[in-house]
Design a protein around this motif. Sequence first.
Motif, short mmCIF file in Angstrom:
data_model
loop_
_atom_site.label_atom_id
_atom_site.label_comp_id
_atom_site.label_asym_id
_atom_site.label_seq_id
_atom_site.Cartn_x
_atom_site.Cartn_y
_atom_site.Cartn_z
N LEU A 96 0.82 -1.21 0.00
CA LEU A 96 0.00 0.00 0.00
C LEU A 96 0.86 1.26 0.00
N ILE A 97 0.43 2.26 -0.77
CA ILE A 97 1.15 3.53 -0.83
C ILE A 97 1.20 4.17 0.56
N ARG A 98 0.14 3.98 1.35
CA ARG A 98 0.14 4.57 2.70
C ARG A 98 1.23 3.94 3.56
N GLU A 99 1.59 2.68 3.28
CA GLU A 99 2.64 2.03 4.06
C GLU A 99 4.02 2.35 3.51
N THR A 100 4.19 2.31 2.20
CA THR A 100 5.51 2.64 1.64
C THR A 100 5.86 4.09 1.92
N HIS A 101 4.86 4.96 1.92
CA HIS A 101 5.10 6.36 2.23
C HIS A 101 5.58 6.52 3.67
N THR A 102 4.94 5.78 4.58
CA THR A 102 5.38 5.80 5.99
C THR A 102 6.80 5.28 6.13
N HIS A 103 7.11 4.18 5.42
CA HIS A 103 8.47 3.64 5.46
C HIS A 103 9.48 4.67 4.98
N LEU A 104 9.15 5.36 3.89
CA LEU A 104 10.09 6.34 3.34
C LEU A 104 10.33 7.49 4.30
N LYS A 105 9.29 7.93 4.98
CA LYS A 105 9.49 9.00 5.97
C LYS A 105 10.38 8.52 7.11
N SER A 106 10.23 7.24 7.48
CA SER A 106 11.07 6.72 8.57
C SER A 106 12.52 6.58 8.12
N LEU A 107 12.76 6.34 6.82
CA LEU A 107 14.13 6.24 6.33
C LEU A 107 14.92 7.50 6.61
N LEU A 156 13.05 -0.28 3.30
CA LEU A 156 13.19 -0.25 4.75
C LEU A 156 14.22 -1.26 5.23
N LEU A 157 14.13 -2.50 4.74
CA LEU A 157 15.02 -3.54 5.22
C LEU A 157 16.45 -3.37 4.70
N SER A 158 16.60 -2.76 3.54
CA SER A 158 17.95 -2.42 3.07
C SER A 158 18.56 -1.34 3.95
N THR A 159 17.74 -0.41 4.39
CA THR A 159 18.21 0.65 5.27
C THR A 159 18.65 0.10 6.62
N TRP A 160 17.90 -0.90 7.13
CA TRP A 160 18.29 -1.53 8.39
C TRP A 160 19.71 -2.08 8.33
N LYS A 161 20.19 -2.38 7.14
CA LYS A 161 21.54 -2.92 6.97
C LYS A 161 22.53 -1.83 6.55
N ALA A 162 22.13 -1.04 5.55
CA ALA A 162 23.06 -0.06 4.98
C ALA A 162 23.41 1.05 5.96
N ALA A 163 22.42 1.58 6.68
CA ALA A 163 22.68 2.73 7.55
C ALA A 163 23.72 2.42 8.63
N PRO A 164 23.57 1.32 9.40
CA PRO A 164 24.62 1.04 10.40
C PRO A 164 25.92 0.57 9.78
N ALA A 165 25.85 -0.13 8.65
CA ALA A 165 27.08 -0.59 8.00
C ALA A 165 27.92 0.59 7.56
N LEU A 166 27.30 1.58 6.94
CA LEU A 166 28.03 2.75 6.46
C LEU A 166 28.45 3.66 7.61
#
Length: 492
Positions: A96-107, A156-166
């Motif tokens: 759902l766009i309402r969920e992907t939009h929420t994920h993107l804001k959390s990124l 979202l799940l790529s961010t869970w890995k990339a953000a702390p890794a970088l």
Amino acid sequence: MEQYQLFIGGKWVEAQSGDRTESIDPYTNEAWASVPVGNETDVDLAVKAARDAFEKGPWCTMSQSQRGRLLINLAGIIEKNIDRLAQIESRDNGKLIRETHTHLKSLVDYYIYFGGLADKVHGDVIPLSKTSVLNYTLREPIGVVGAITPWNSPLLLSTWKAAPALATGNTIVIKPSSTTPCSILEFAKLVEEAGFPPGVFNVVIGPGSRIGNYLAKHPGVDKISFTGGTETGKQLAEIAAKDVKRITLELGGKSPNIVFEDANIDNAVMGAMAGIFAACGQTCSAGSRLLLQRSIYDEFLDRLVERTNRIKMGNPIDWATELGPLANRTQLEKVQYYVDVAQQEGAKVLLGGKRPEDEELNKGLFYLPTILTNVDNKMRVAREEIFGPVLSVIPFDTEEEAIAIANDSDFGLVAGVWTNNIYRGHRMAKAIRSGTVWINTFRNANYASPFGGYKQSGYGRENGIDVIKDYTQVKSVWVETDEQMRDPFVVG
């Protein structure tokens, strides 16, 4: 049709094989984008680029605060592109766009958090009995991280890995699901715009059984971080073990959502729905086992059925839609298979259990929200992860029985407890064997809070300060400050 390329060493390139495949929109069941199909050679190139960036490029000479500023800069660029990225991800996997939009804001928050954390990763000074010796530790990056991510929440799940890794100074090669690669490739454009040096962030596409496994055993990769199915996680752990390679596994779940008779029933109904029908049940943290205290069993199901019947199914891009399609045809067939098996084992379909009859919806990969009753915890539908909008309802009488049913599982990712008894809530949180326990809520996550599983739901943690340990290694340094070294063969 959108045309994508691989992102390797800061450049957009075709796969070495020249092969391409199409990404299917689950709503229309039609192709909307063309993506390269990489092979082992592409992985070699991506790992080399990441290794060079880690050992030779400007990335390894940057200060921690400089790396942090790049992450914060990336957060600002993400914020400007939320709408576009959300549209692409919804089109790619049907969420759902309402969920992907929420994920993107959390990124945005994730990259700000880890950008701020980058210059706070440090070692310690160890006090010793021999006062002339200085002993301190360094917390250093591991090296090249291979991140293998699933199709349900790619960004979202790529961010869970990339953000702390970088943030900790590693470089990364991301291998997203070959069925939903487009949003990650779009995201790589933002990484490029943010000014990250070439090779720090790389994306290769291809079948997991081939290049995912190859990435896991690649000698140039120092750590694997995987989110996905338990069986695949076991295979990757076995591959990584051969080289004593670090690995983090965030795997499946068959999570209990437990409602006691003293709970706020209306809130618990909303929590049960959010637990299993949000994201069409395609989430590792789905509350797929609903445990109801027998005294409220009938009343609760009446309310749950009434509200579930009003769920609006439709185009995931429409903000009014409450339930979208499944992400791919394989998943649709898997869901129907498990519903059939459940009925063969004695479960009853209270609601759903089939595809919708609406002609428009049947063009896409839709499945009705399904509630199964007469379920025993020994049935396959109560023990195996389905990854779809299928809720198994199990009654219980006592708190002890609820705990026993909840823990009688190979998995231990999350759990929900609904009660107005604060003492019981804390007792349940302690007794349930899972990495997360939600009390009077469900399906919450945050960049500052660790997430991960017990048992076959995996090991290692994502998010929060705890994740820093999974992307760094500790070096102990000893310095003798006495200028006169004593003779080692003289006693005393």
